[in-house]
Design an enzyme around this catalytic site. Structure first.
Site, PDB file in Angstrom:
ATOM      1  N   GLY A 187       0.815  -1.219   0.000  1.00  0.00           N
ATOM      2  CA  GLY A 187       0.000   0.000   0.000  1.00  0.00           C
ATOM      3  C   GLY A 187       0.843   1.261   0.000  1.00  0.00           C
ATOM      4  N   ASP A 214       0.770   1.674   8.643  1.00  0.00           N
ATOM      5  CA  ASP A 214       0.312   0.927   9.826  1.00  0.00           C
ATOM      6  C   ASP A 214       1.246   1.104  11.022  1.00  0.00           C
ATOM      7  OD1 ASP A 214      -1.550   0.103   8.049  1.00  0.00           O
ATOM      8  OD2 ASP A 214      -1.149  -2.033   8.204  1.00  0.00           O
ATOM      9  N   GLY A 255      -5.704   8.853   3.907  1.00  0.00           N
ATOM     10  CA  GLY A 255      -4.457   9.126   4.650  1.00  0.00           C
ATOM     11  C   GLY A 255      -3.241   8.545   3.944  1.00  0.00           C
ATOM     12  N   THR A 260       5.186   1.717   5.765  1.00  0.00           N
ATOM     13  CA  THR A 260       3.781   1.349   5.967  1.00  0.00           C
ATOM     14  C   THR A 260       3.124   2.346   6.910  1.00  0.00           C
ATOM     15  OG1 THR A 260       2.143  -0.241   6.730  1.00  0.00           O
ATOM     16  CG2 THR A 260       4.283  -0.412   7.781  1.00  0.00           C
TER      17      THR A 260
HETATM   18  P1  FBP Z   1       1.075  -2.023   3.644  1.00  0.00           P
HETATM   19  O1  FBP Z   1       1.246  -2.928   4.822  1.00  0.00           O
HETATM   20  O2  FBP Z   1       1.386  -2.668   2.374  1.00  0.00           O
HETATM   21  O3  FBP Z   1       1.808  -0.736   3.824  1.00  0.00           O
HETATM   22  O4  FBP Z   1      -0.457  -1.597   3.534  1.00  0.00           O
HETATM   23  C1  FBP Z   1      -1.131  -1.178   4.628  1.00  0.00           C
HETATM   24  C2  FBP Z   1      -2.594  -0.965   4.329  1.00  0.00           C
HETATM   25  O5  FBP Z   1      -2.868   0.371   4.012  1.00  0.00           O
HETATM   26  C3  FBP Z   1      -3.421  -1.422   5.523  1.00  0.00           C
HETATM   27  O6  FBP Z   1      -3.571  -0.399   6.460  1.00  0.00           O
HETATM   28  C4  FBP Z   1      -4.684  -1.886   4.891  1.00  0.00           C
HETATM   29  O7  FBP Z   1      -5.310  -2.885   5.644  1.00  0.00           O
HETATM   30  C5  FBP Z   1      -4.232  -2.443   3.581  1.00  0.00           C
HETATM   31  O8  FBP Z   1      -3.051  -1.768   3.261  1.00  0.00           O
HETATM   32  C6  FBP Z   1      -5.254  -2.255   2.500  1.00  0.00           C
HETATM   33  O9  FBP Z   1      -4.886  -2.999   1.403  1.00  0.00           O
HETATM   34  P2  FBP Z   1      -5.400  -2.736  -0.075  1.00  0.00           P
HETATM   35  O10 FBP Z   1      -4.548  -1.644  -0.636  1.00  0.00           O
HETATM   36  O11 FBP Z   1      -5.142  -4.013  -0.767  1.00  0.00           O
HETATM   37  O12 FBP Z   1      -6.836  -2.367  -0.008  1.00  0.00           O
END
Ligand code: FBP
Length: 693
Positions: free
Chosen positions: A103, A225, A566, A223
């Site tokens: 992400g 997160d 965000g 990330t």
């Molecule tokens: P990363 O761990 O790859 O940085 O992504 C985090 C995140 O934004 C999470 O917070 C969320 O659950 C997930 O990606 C969403 O995934 P997608 O982009 O596949 O909808």
């Protein structure tokens, strides 16, 4: 009728203000592009070298020794000023590839900018390639050479738009072979993987596989997160936070802070805010610190729940009740209901609750379902050498497969892990939640919490339980004493006569709570008649009806999801600076000959002058974890520590911020991410609080 005199479009377009509005670049974007982040001291002194640091220790997993033999001996490396031969080594020509994985996270473009600037400064002949659309770009050879113009276009700007991203993983021999072929074709010396825990795990496996080819692989902790937080075995911090966390948290907090203002103005809504973070509740915790919302659920905290009543009962019966340990969905909804009921009692029939996206991961019964379903799907795929999700496309088909397991028509493993009890419990949960639990796992085998409407699951349960509390007369809106006396005196009624009949705390509190038995007009009438304040056929006085209606709670909820917005926010100054220096560090690690290392900067919580760029060995940090029904060697995710300063402070302030007492709410407005001017919080609060010893 007078004719309107219109300015011609050509003329309209000639105005400065029109041109500014029609142009794609806002003033903020233009200012961002021109900003040059400050450099850590070591990068100001020219060429760098690496100095192994022996003060850090790691307990290395056996599986890491077996699977990553070339990397487990890696040590922490500090970036220092080069001397002697290292100066020439630093400047030798290099070709480097960079890829975004997973992400988006604010600051990614500055990692590229830092790497690019360092590479070009070291040797203008150096070349940097960007792989397009994530790891697929490496596998398929989809690549573009980065130029001054391209890099400058995205400096200090959010998103991963420059080269896009993807979630593919290089996890098969074929994909690895194709990736090596791409790197060799481009003549790459090194690949930089900008990603989360799973992508850095993958970077370690790439480094191992590419070692003999002479291709270095370096990871960058990305990330929103915030769950890449690295410490050595003695607890010494090496990477306190991943990049992007600060910007995403600030963006969510700004919006949620505004909701608090709205909620506190029209006092009629409960805002349920789901906040991203696949598993860990770091983002929710940071939002709590920044906004002081009324209730913030922290998954890691809920997981610790113990139902003392059940434990006691089991003790008396001489048995053990395992279901008493760990939060259930039912208990979770009660935590939320408790806040709603307590605030309503003091006339606050509104509020803001923050729900971490991954909270369900910490709920015992949901976790059991996730593990069981992961195993079933993984075993199905292995046995049939196909994909469960393509064979069973609709929810009904998937459910039918599960039913057949129960009926014994299909068997999984030595014993079927899906029994009639599972089927019964699973059937009890709402349809959309079932569908969520059965969605396809991501390429790393992770459950996709962002696809589950966590807030809706909780909301449905909350509504059910509040309904019960309302029936029992325990969920009421407190009526302010003065409002009661004024309304009655305007109607010529004696408040002191009606008060003790209607309220359970008349004369005691500022907010009056109607008696529990008053749950309908019928019961109201009965109570008034019993007190001889109403004749049999007479209507209830209008003023009394008015007061009664004020006391009846009507739950109005607005749900919000803060996540993708965000992730796409423009980076804070902290993230701009952090990421630019991470990019610089990546080049230093490459020039120093490292591979299988993740870049990091120590002392982020301290003044910028004390920031210390380094290389962190990935392999020694890895351990075995269940992924997609199998045990895999992965980089451990960091979750919220319950003994951390940040969590303890939020816990200590819980009642205060819930503000279930007469008087003002305690909301805090952190404001927007500002690029210019003085910045209120220039670093994540959790980072700074947790660093306090
Ligand atoms: P990363 O761990 O790859 O940085 O992504 C985090 C995140 O934004 C999470 O917070 C969320 O659950 C997930 O990606 C969403 O995934 P997608 O982009 O596949 O909808």
């Amino acid at each position: 009728m007078s004719e309107k005199c219109l300015v011609s479009l050509d003329e309209l377009f000639s105005y400065d203000c029109v041109q500014q509005t029609m142009g794609d670049d806002s003033l903020d974007v233009m200012a961002r592009r021109l900003y040059i982040p400050p450099l850590c001291g070591v990068f100001q002194d020219g060429p760098t070298a690496l100095e192994p640091q022996d003060q850090y220790r790691f307990d290395i997993d056996k599986a890491a020794q077996e699977q990553l033999p070339h990397l487990v001996e890696n040590r922490v490396e500090k970036v220092v000023t080069a001397a002697g031969d290292a100066i020439n080594g630093y400047a030798r020509p290099r070709t480097i590839g960079i890829v975004f994985s997973g992400g988006p996270a604010p600051g990614g473009h500055n990692v590229i900018a830092g790497l690019y600037d360092a590479a070009k400064k070291a040797n203008p002949e150096n070349r940097v390639y960007g792989f397009i659309l994530g790891q697929d770009g490496i596998i398929e050879g989809n690549v573009c050479e980065l130029t001054d113009e391209r890099v400058t276009q995205y400096r200090n700007l959010g998103g991963f738009c420059m080269i896009k991203t993807g979630r593919t993983k290089i996890d098969t021999r074929t994909k690895m072979r194709l990736s090596i072929a791409t790197c060799k074709k481009l003549g790459l010396d090194a690949v930089v993987v900008v990603g989360g825990d799973d992508s850095n795990t993958n970077a370690a496996f790439m480094a191992e596989a590419m070692k003999d080819e002479g291709i270095q692989v370096i990871g960058v902790p990305k990330t929103i997160d915030g769950d890449i937080q690295v410490k050595d075995s003695d607890g010494k911090s090496l990477c306190a936070i991943s990049f992007g966390f600060h910007s995403a948290a600030r963006s969510f907090s700004r919006n949620i802070g505004d909701l608090c203002t709205d909620g506190g103005s029209d006092v009629k809504y409960w805002h349920f805010c789901k906040v991203m973070g696949r598993v860990a509740s770091h983002l929710a915790l940071e939002v709590a610190l920044q906004t002081h919302v009324n209730l913030t659920l922290i998954g890691e905290d809920l997981a610790e729940y113990v139902d003392e009543e059940r434990v006691e009962k089991a003790k008396e019966e001489g048995t053990l009740d395992y279901t008493a340990y760990g939060m259930t969905l039912r208990h979770l909804s009660r935590v939320v209901c408790d806040a709603i009921v307590r605030r309503a009692a003091v006339g606050k029939n509104y509020g803001v609750v923050v729900i971490p996206e991954g909270v369900l991961e910490f709920i015992n019964e949901v976790q059991v379902f996730i593990i069981k379903l992961n195993t079933i799907i993984s075993e199905y795929n292995d046995v049939h050498d196909t994909s469960f999700h393509s064979d069973f496309r609709s929810l009904e088909d998937k459910l039918e497969y599960l039913r057949r397991l129960v009926r014994g028509i299909r068997k999984i493993g030595p014993e079927t892990i899906w029994n009639a009890r599972d089927d019964e419990l699973f059937n009890d949960i709402p349809e959309f939640f079932k569908a969520g639990l059965l969605t396809e796992r991501d390429s790393h085998g992770n459950f996709q919490f962002s696809q589950v409407e966590t807030d809706r699951v909780i909301l449905e349960l909350v509504k059910d339980y509040l309904g019960i509390l309302k029936e029992k007369g325990r969920y009421k809106v407190g009526v302010e004493h003065t409002c009661f006396t004024n309304t009655l005196s305007q109607a010529g009624l004696d408040a002191d006569v009606y008060g003790p009949v209607l309220f359970r705390n008349y004369g005691v509190g500022r907010y009056l709570l109607t008696k529990e038995e008053l749950i309908s007009q019928k019961t109201l009438k009965q109570v008034l008649m019993k007190a001889e304040l109403l004749e049999d056929e007479a209507p209830i006085p209008v003023a009394i009806m008015k007061i009664y209606e004020k006391s009846v709670p009507k739950l109005k909820v607005q749900t919000h999801f803060y996540g993708y917005d965000g992730r796409g926010a423009d980076p804070t100054k902290f993230d701009c600076t952090y990421t630019y220096n991470l990019g610089m560090t990546a080049f230093s690690l490459i020039a120093g000959g490292s591979t299988g290392q993740m870049v990091g900067i120590r002392n982020l919580e301290k003044p910028f002058e004390e920031w210390e760029p380094l290389g962190i060995p990935i392999a020694p940090l890895m351990h075995l974890e269940e992924r997609g029904g199998k045990m895999k060697l992965v980089l451990e995710k960091s979750v919220v520590e319950l003994d951390s300063n940040a969590f303890r402070l939020v816990k200590a302030m819980r009642d205060n911020w819930m503000a279930a007492s007469p008087g003002p709410d305690r909301y805090r407005k952190p404001g927007a991410i500002r690029f210019k001017g003085d910045l209120e919080e220039d670093k994540p609060m959790t980072l700074c609080l947790n660093a306090l010893s």
